[in-house]
Design a protein around this motif. Structure first.
Motif, PDB file in Angstrom:
ATOM      1  N   ARG A 152     -29.661  -0.180  17.677  1.00 21.51           N
ATOM      2  CA  ARG A 152     -29.727   0.404  16.341  1.00 21.51           C
ATOM      3  C   ARG A 152     -31.152   0.302  15.785  1.00 21.51           C
ATOM      4  O   ARG A 152     -31.664  -0.799  15.607  1.00 21.51           O
ATOM      5  N   PRO A 153     -31.802   1.464  15.527  1.00 23.24           N
ATOM      6  CA  PRO A 153     -33.167   1.412  15.011  1.00 23.24           C
ATOM      7  C   PRO A 153     -33.184   0.850  13.586  1.00 23.24           C
ATOM      8  O   PRO A 153     -32.263   1.087  12.802  1.00 23.24           O
ATOM      9  N   ARG A 154     -34.223   0.102  13.279  1.00 18.16           N
ATOM     10  CA  ARG A 154     -34.364  -0.459  11.938  1.00 18.16           C
ATOM     11  C   ARG A 154     -34.792   0.639  10.981  1.00 18.16           C
ATOM     12  O   ARG A 154     -35.574   1.513  11.330  1.00 18.16           O
ATOM     13  N   GLN A 155     -34.290   0.556   9.785  1.00 20.88           N
ATOM     14  CA  GLN A 155     -34.679   1.530   8.763  1.00 20.88           C
ATOM     15  C   GLN A 155     -36.074   1.203   8.249  1.00 20.88           C
ATOM     16  O   GLN A 155     -36.425   0.032   8.080  1.00 20.88           O
ATOM     17  N   SER A 156     -36.818   2.231   7.984  1.00 21.03           N
ATOM     18  CA  SER A 156     -38.140   2.021   7.410  1.00 21.03           C
ATOM     19  C   SER A 156     -37.987   1.662   5.934  1.00 21.03           C
ATOM     20  O   SER A 156     -36.939   1.883   5.323  1.00 21.03           O
ATOM     21  N   ARG A 157     -39.033   1.121   5.356  1.00 15.82           N
ATOM     22  CA  ARG A 157     -39.025   0.783   3.927  1.00 15.82           C
ATOM     23  C   ARG A 157     -38.775   2.045   3.088  1.00 15.82           C
ATOM     24  O   ARG A 157     -38.038   2.013   2.113  1.00 15.82           O
ATOM     25  N   ALA A 158     -39.385   3.168   3.504  1.00 12.10           N
ATOM     26  CA  ALA A 158     -39.208   4.430   2.771  1.00 12.10           C
ATOM     27  C   ALA A 158     -37.746   4.882   2.803  1.00 12.10           C
ATOM     28  O   ALA A 158     -37.215   5.363   1.796  1.00 12.10           O
ATOM     29  N   GLU A 159     -37.085   4.733   3.955  1.00 14.72           N
ATOM     30  CA  GLU A 159     -35.672   5.116   4.063  1.00 14.72           C
ATOM     31  C   GLU A 159     -34.800   4.231   3.189  1.00 14.72           C
ATOM     32  O   GLU A 159     -33.883   4.721   2.512  1.00 14.72           O
ATOM     33  N   ARG A 160     -35.082   2.932   3.193  1.00 14.72           N
ATOM     34  CA  ARG A 160     -34.295   2.012   2.351  1.00 14.72           C
ATOM     35  C   ARG A 160     -34.498   2.348   0.872  1.00 14.72           C
ATOM     36  O   ARG A 160     -33.559   2.342   0.092  1.00 14.72           O
ATOM     37  N   ARG A 161     -35.735   2.642   0.503  1.00 12.67           N
ATOM     38  CA  ARG A 161     -36.028   2.990  -0.888  1.00 12.67           C
ATOM     39  C   ARG A 161     -35.285   4.270  -1.286  1.00 12.67           C
ATOM     40  O   ARG A 161     -34.697   4.357  -2.360  1.00 12.67           O
ATOM     41  N   ARG A 162     -35.322   5.284  -0.405  1.00 14.20           N
ATOM     42  CA  ARG A 162     -34.642   6.555  -0.701  1.00 14.20           C
ATOM     43  C   ARG A 162     -33.143   6.340  -0.886  1.00 14.20           C
ATOM     44  O   ARG A 162     -32.542   6.868  -1.817  1.00 14.20           O
ATOM     45  N   GLN A 163     -32.532   5.538  -0.016  1.00 11.43           N
ATOM     46  CA  GLN A 163     -31.096   5.268  -0.129  1.00 11.43           C
ATOM     47  C   GLN A 163     -30.778   4.526  -1.424  1.00 11.43           C
ATOM     48  O   GLN A 163     -29.773   4.812  -2.086  1.00 11.43           O
ATOM     49  N   VAL A 214     -34.202  -0.666 -11.233  1.00 10.79           N
ATOM     50  CA  VAL A 214     -33.991   0.657 -11.836  1.00 10.79           C
ATOM     51  C   VAL A 214     -35.229   1.050 -12.632  1.00 10.79           C
ATOM     52  O   VAL A 214     -35.729   2.178 -12.532  1.00 10.79           O
ATOM     53  N   MET A 215     -35.747   0.115 -13.418  1.00  9.39           N
ATOM     54  CA  MET A 215     -36.946   0.379 -14.221  1.00  9.39           C
ATOM     55  C   MET A 215     -38.158   0.620 -13.322  1.00  9.39           C
ATOM     56  O   MET A 215     -38.986   1.487 -13.609  1.00  9.39           O
ATOM     57  N   GLN A 216     -38.255  -0.112 -12.237  1.00  6.08           N
ATOM     58  CA  GLN A 216     -39.374   0.064 -11.308  1.00  6.08           C
ATOM     59  C   GLN A 216     -39.351   1.467 -10.706  1.00  6.08           C
ATOM     60  O   GLN A 216     -40.388   2.118 -10.589  1.00  6.08           O
ATOM     61  N   TYR A 217     -38.170   1.948 -10.316  1.00  7.61           N
ATOM     62  CA  TYR A 217     -38.056   3.258  -9.680  1.00  7.61           C
ATOM     63  C   TYR A 217     -38.166   4.414 -10.671  1.00  7.61           C
ATOM     64  O   TYR A 217     -38.713   5.456 -10.346  1.00  7.61           O
ATOM     65  N   PHE A 218     -37.613   4.235 -11.881  1.00  9.93           N
ATOM     66  CA  PHE A 218     -37.498   5.375 -12.798  1.00  9.93           C
ATOM     67  C   PHE A 218     -38.297   5.225 -14.099  1.00  9.93           C
ATOM     68  O   PHE A 218     -38.474   6.202 -14.810  1.00  9.93           O
ATOM     69  N   GLY A 219     -38.752   4.032 -14.420  1.00 16.05           N
ATOM     70  CA  GLY A 219     -39.636   3.849 -15.561  1.00 16.05           C
ATOM     71  C   GLY A 219     -38.969   3.669 -16.905  1.00 16.05           C
ATOM     72  O   GLY A 219     -39.376   2.824 -17.689  1.00 16.05           O
ATOM     73  N   SER A 220     -37.949   4.453 -17.203  1.00 17.83           N
ATOM     74  CA  SER A 220     -37.271   4.369 -18.498  1.00 17.83           C
ATOM     75  C   SER A 220     -35.896   5.013 -18.392  1.00 17.83           C
ATOM     76  O   SER A 220     -35.604   5.727 -17.432  1.00 17.83           O
TER      77      SER A 220
END
Length: 196
Positions: free
Chosen positions: A5-16, A53-59
């Motif tokens: 099983r390939p490891r998920q990249s940080r970008a993939e985890r963030r997107r999910q 949530v605040m980190q990803y979306f700001g407000s």
């Protein structure tokens, strides 16, 4: 640990994680409305820390704007019932607060440039929706769905029609659910009438 099983990249985890937060936000805004929805509630429903949530979306406002927007490249659910629920939750969110697109829609009635911008945006939405509809005439079905979303939102926020303005988002989406499901259809929805 499995080597297969390939490891998920940080970008993939963030997107999910972002997708999980947005799905949670759509449900919360649709069920509670803009004012009663909290970042803490969205985070709890998504199983993440409110700070994330605040980190990803700001407000809360930015989260709301993202919740009512489906990106052009975003893959829509392949299951018709899930697609219907996504559209209903987006409608519920739009009914809960003033959509960011309302000034552009208002301008579309009087300015040709705004009209063209709205037409192009809606055409992209129709094409995106048609790709997720398994029934016959997917483009027409998608155009009807977009027209209903646009009409209900405009009727509530721009024209302020009494019954649309006074009804809760839950009442409106519940009444529209069978129509959305019928329009999206599925492999078994190829007939033209109840006896087909």
């Amino acid at each position: 640990m499995s080597a297969d099983r390939p490891r998920q990249s940080r970008a993939e985890r963030r997107r999910q994680t972002e997708e999980r937060i947005l799905a949670s936000a759509r449900r919360e805004f649709a069920e509670r409305g803009y004012e009663r929805t909290t970042i803490r509630g969205v985070a709890g429903a998504a199983g993440v820390d409110p700070a994330l949530v605040m980190q990803y979306f700001g407000s809360k406002d930015q989260l709301f704007r993202q919740a009512v927007h489906v990106a052009a490249g975003e893959e829509l659910p392949a299951e018709p019932a899930e697609f219907a629920e996504l559209l209903l939750s987006i409608l519920g969110v739009k009914l809960s607060g003033q959509p960011a697109s309302m000034p552009l829609l208002r301008s579309a009635f009087t300015h040709p440039e705004a009209t063209e911008a709205v037409r192009e945006s809606l055409a992209r939405q129709i094409a995106q929706g048609a790709a997720a509809i398994p029934a016959d005439d997917p483009e027409l079905r998608s155009a009807l769905l977009v027209a209903v979303l646009l009409g209900v939102t405009t009727g509530r926020h721009l024209l302020e029609l009494d019954h649309l303005r006074d009804a809760s988002p839950e009442q409106i989406t519940e009444l529209l659910r069978p129509a959305f499901q019928a329009l999206i259809g599925g492999p078994a929805d190829s007939g033209t009438g109840p006896d087909a």
